[in-house]
Design a protein around this motif. Sequence first.
Motif, PDB file in Angstrom:
ATOM      1  N   ARG A 184       0.763  -1.259   0.051  1.00 51.99           N
ATOM      2  CA  ARG A 184      -0.101  -0.019   0.085  1.00 51.99           C
ATOM      3  C   ARG A 184       0.971   1.191  -0.025  1.00 51.99           C
ATOM      4  N   LYS A 185       1.972   1.277   0.919  1.00 56.54           N
ATOM      5  CA  LYS A 185       2.794   2.388   0.749  1.00 56.54           C
ATOM      6  C   LYS A 185       4.102   2.104  -0.247  1.00 56.54           C
ATOM      7  N   VAL A 186       4.164   2.777  -1.247  1.00 55.79           N
ATOM      8  CA  VAL A 186       5.143   2.383  -2.316  1.00 55.79           C
ATOM      9  C   VAL A 186       5.774   3.637  -2.741  1.00 55.79           C
ATOM     10  N   ALA A 187       6.920   3.505  -3.373  1.00 58.01           N
ATOM     11  CA  ALA A 187       7.494   4.467  -3.995  1.00 58.01           C
ATOM     12  C   ALA A 187       8.152   4.336  -5.526  1.00 58.01           C
ATOM     13  N   TYR A 188       8.114   5.500  -6.363  1.00 57.85           N
ATOM     14  CA  TYR A 188       8.596   4.952  -7.915  1.00 57.85           C
ATOM     15  C   TYR A 188       9.623   5.972  -8.061  1.00 57.85           C
ATOM     16  N   VAL A 189      10.837   5.432  -8.463  1.00 59.89           N
ATOM     17  CA  VAL A 189      11.940   6.003  -8.482  1.00 59.89           C
ATOM     18  C   VAL A 189      12.307   6.287  -9.898  1.00 59.89           C
ATOM     19  N   ALA A 190      12.748   7.611 -10.412  1.00 60.21           N
ATOM     20  CA  ALA A 190      12.364   7.906 -11.828  1.00 60.21           C
ATOM     21  C   ALA A 190      13.660   8.732 -12.225  1.00 60.21           C
ATOM     22  N   PRO A 191      13.973   8.870 -13.482  1.00 57.48           N
ATOM     23  CA  PRO A 191      14.888   9.826 -14.018  1.00 57.48           C
ATOM     24  C   PRO A 191      14.007  11.236 -13.976  1.00 57.48           C
ATOM     25  N   PRO A 192      14.561  12.452 -14.506  1.00 58.49           N
ATOM     26  CA  PRO A 192      14.052  13.655 -14.678  1.00 58.49           C
ATOM     27  C   PRO A 192      12.749  13.451 -15.520  1.00 58.49           C
ATOM     28  N   LEU A 193      11.373  13.975 -14.827  1.00 54.61           N
ATOM     29  CA  LEU A 193      10.082  13.723 -15.605  1.00 54.61           C
ATOM     30  C   LEU A 193       9.857  14.911 -16.294  1.00 54.61           C
ATOM     31  N   GLY A 206       0.898   5.742 -15.463  1.00 57.92           N
ATOM     32  CA  GLY A 206       0.128   4.560 -15.546  1.00 57.92           C
ATOM     33  C   GLY A 206       0.171   3.986 -13.984  1.00 57.92           C
ATOM     34  N   PHE A 207       1.206   3.893 -13.476  1.00 58.99           N
ATOM     35  CA  PHE A 207       1.627   3.291 -12.124  1.00 58.99           C
ATOM     36  C   PHE A 207       0.512   4.111 -11.220  1.00 58.99           C
ATOM     37  N   LEU A 208       0.654   5.473 -11.187  1.00 57.40           N
ATOM     38  CA  LEU A 208      -0.487   6.192  -9.948  1.00 57.40           C
ATOM     39  C   LEU A 208      -1.673   5.967 -10.474  1.00 57.40           C
ATOM     40  N   GLN A 219      -0.710   7.398  -1.379  1.00 59.45           N
ATOM     41  CA  GLN A 219       0.202   6.451  -0.747  1.00 59.45           C
ATOM     42  C   GLN A 219       1.396   6.167  -1.694  1.00 59.45           C
ATOM     43  N   VAL A 220       1.502   6.703  -2.783  1.00 59.67           N
ATOM     44  CA  VAL A 220       2.643   6.707  -3.589  1.00 59.67           C
ATOM     45  C   VAL A 220       3.518   7.771  -3.563  1.00 59.67           C
ATOM     46  N   ILE A 221       4.729   7.459  -3.325  1.00 61.22           N
ATOM     47  CA  ILE A 221       5.701   8.625  -3.502  1.00 61.22           C
ATOM     48  C   ILE A 221       6.588   8.475  -4.825  1.00 61.22           C
ATOM     49  N   ILE A 222       6.322   9.503  -5.402  1.00 60.89           N
ATOM     50  CA  ILE A 222       7.222   9.787  -6.861  1.00 60.89           C
ATOM     51  C   ILE A 222       8.647  10.354  -6.510  1.00 60.89           C
ATOM     52  N   LYS A 223       9.621   9.886  -6.796  1.00 59.72           N
ATOM     53  CA  LYS A 223      10.980  10.369  -6.282  1.00 59.72           C
ATOM     54  C   LYS A 223      11.842  10.489  -7.739  1.00 59.72           C
ATOM     55  N   ALA A 224      11.506  11.590  -8.001  1.00 55.59           N
ATOM     56  CA  ALA A 224      12.245  11.962  -9.597  1.00 55.59           C
ATOM     57  C   ALA A 224      13.742  12.641  -9.247  1.00 55.59           C
ATOM     58  N   ALA A 225      14.734  12.303 -10.336  1.00 57.40           N
ATOM     59  CA  ALA A 225      15.864  13.412 -10.180  1.00 57.40           C
ATOM     60  C   ALA A 225      15.699  14.564 -10.674  1.00 57.40           C
TER      61      ALA A 225
END
Length: 367
Positions: A184-193, A206-208, A219-225
Amino acid sequence: MRKRKVTSMDIAKAAGVSQSTVSMVLNKKYNVSFSKETVEKVERVAKELGYVPQKRKHRKESKKEKLLVVFCSNLTNPYYVMLLQGIESRAKEQGFGLFVCNTQRDLHMEERYLKMMWELKPLGIIYTCNPSHCFMELVEELSRSIPVAIINNQNERLNVDAVELDNSKLGRMMAEHLLELGHRKVAYVAPPLTTRQKQRSKRVEGFLNGFAEKGLKDQVIIKAAREEIDLDVAHIDSEYKIGYELTRELLKESPEVTAIVGLNDMIAFGILDALHEAKLKVPGDMSVMGCDNTLFARMHKVDLTTIEHFVIFKGRDACDIIMKKIASHNTKYSDIEPISTYHVEYEPKLIVRGTTSYPREIKRRRR
């Protein structure tokens, strides 16, 4: 009776020199030094014997190399190497050579390479990603005289042939897998969006959406560079570092997260190393997912859960599209050149391996 033709061997015997000397003197090969007497003697004997130089055959214009140009934005990610492998395997079968333009996501380099195409005149151009938005018109203009195929994000509509990928679907599949496991509590790590790299945003979107349908979007944390990273020349470990460094930050900021997704496998490898350094077990303490099913993801000690979307096949299909366009260009139908637009898409597949499992609390309840 027909008179025998005088040869360089005849001249050599009469002049008392080697045949190679005769050949070089008569053909005026100035890279070899002969005495003035030798040159005059060979020329005099040739004239006395009635030597008639052979008419030089005019060399036909050398057959143009069957060349395809491939635009890549990054050669440090195995994904692009896999695409090139697919393109090259098909090109080789058809007798084509490849010229690879590695733009490194630099607009100036991309523009420079595109402008070279008018002079280079390849038989086809393959883009392994979407062209930058500011060059869309230029690419479409090129496609009117040179067959162009793009391996692109399905949501980008271009008037050129394409091997498409629905990045939103890939993101949704990742979300569905983690939701089914109970995360339920997840994170998504990405390059610059950035807007230039819309395919990244589509995958995250799509993930969100997958979590939003369950009322869990918050509950989704988006962590982008940071966006500046895309301005630097990509190094062999650039995407790995994004996964590694952003995961270290994430563990300090949100220790309650039970699963981390990398936008691609290279980022996921960085995530795995950061978790290993933090002495967190995968999948015992944290689940990890990637995307692309690159070679390293399949290695026993990595065993990464990922998404397969048949990268090598896409490269082959892009090459096939170019071949079909060339063939249709060379075959007139009632004196009219046929115009066709090809769109190919593969259905992605979830590959469950050893880096995803139930979150900690569910595991405890199952014991």
